[in-house]
Design an enzyme around this catalytic site. Structure first.
Site, PDB file in Angstrom:
ATOM      1  N   CYS A 115      42.724  76.470  78.041  1.00  0.00           N
ATOM      2  CA  CYS A 115      42.717  76.721  76.590  1.00  0.00           C
ATOM      3  C   CYS A 115      43.817  77.708  76.229  1.00  0.00           C
ATOM      4  O   CYS A 115      44.979  77.350  76.204  1.00  0.00           O
ATOM      5  CB  CYS A 115      41.349  77.188  76.125  1.00  0.00           C
ATOM      6  SG  CYS A 115      40.558  78.419  77.169  1.00  0.00           S
ATOM      7  N   SER A 116      43.462  78.957  75.988  1.00  0.00           N
ATOM      8  CA  SER A 116      44.501  79.889  75.546  1.00  0.00           C
ATOM      9  C   SER A 116      44.160  81.322  75.938  1.00  0.00           C
ATOM     10  O   SER A 116      44.503  82.256  75.219  1.00  0.00           O
ATOM     11  CB  SER A 116      44.669  79.790  74.033  1.00  0.00           C
ATOM     12  OG  SER A 116      43.423  80.055  73.411  1.00  0.00           O
TER      13      SER A 116
HETATM   14 FE    FE Z   1      41.874  79.911  77.960  1.00  0.00          FE
END
Ligand code: FE
Length: 213
Positions: A115-116
């Site tokens: 994800c981030s």
């Molecule tokens: Fe992540």
């Protein structure tokens, strides 16, 4: 790929020309406030904190200290979280920090393929490209190609190690101290440390090309 997508558009109070993402964020925020899950003032304070107080200048202080204090550097590489906290830096998303050191032999690069995940307390909010599928996929498959896109050319003999962040562990790169900085103060050194240098998609600036505060 351009690498600075930092938009701060506060000129659209009517909502008619919001981007789809902005419109969704606004709708979500309204709903959360309406349901009593969040307080607008708390949200504002959080946003303001990340816009004005928390940012890569904090990570840069850590790097500059490590460049000037070998014992600090050793502690940082051994157990980053408490060592970063020595400078009063830490918080959500930085509970389990790992700092990886660049050398002539090894260049480190950070990604979150899932994800981030990003070390907010030392770097602030992630750049848009960090969250983009293109970076997340390609950083692992072709890190050298990604670095070329970012304008970073490394010697063929330098190995590239890619670190995949998770919700638990957040990585920060300790870049190599630029040449020609002997005798520089910590403050002067910190001004050479860019956000991308601490993600590993960039290198520190050369003396004379400092970031203006
Ligand atoms: Fe992540």
């Amino acid at each position: 790929m351009t690498h600075d997508h930092h938009h701060h558009d506060h000129d659209h109070p009517h909502g008619s020309d919001l981007t789809p993402v902005e419109a969704r964020v606004r709708a979500l925020e309204s709903l959360l406030v309406e349901k009593g899950y969040v307080q607008p003032a708390a949200l504002d304070a959080l946003v303001e904190m990340y816009e004005t107080k928390v940012g890569p200048h904090l990570g840069a202080r850590v790097v500059a200290r490590a460049w000037t204090d070998p014992a600090y550097r050793d502690r940082l590489l051994e157990d980053a979280t408490p060592t970063i906290a020595e400078l009063g830096i830490g918080g959500r998303g930085g509970e389990h920090m790992v700092v990886v050191e660049n050398t002539p032999e090894v260049h480190n690069m950070v990604v979150c393929t899932l994800c981030s995940c990003y070390p907010w307390p030392v770097l602030g909010l992630p750049p848009v490209w960090y969250k983009a599928p293109a970076y997340r996929a390609r950083a692992v498959i072709d890190p050298r190609g990604v670095l070329t896109d970012f304008g970073v050319g490394l010697p063929e003999t330098t190995r590239i190690t890619v670190w995949d962040s998770t919700a638990e562990t957040r990585f920060m790169v300790l870049p190599m101290r630029p040449a020609g900085t002997e005798g520089f103060s910590e403050e002067a050194l910190a001004a050479l440390v860019t956000r991308d240098a601490m993600i590993g998609t960039g290198l520190p600036l050369s003396p004379g090309a400092e970031i203006q505060p």
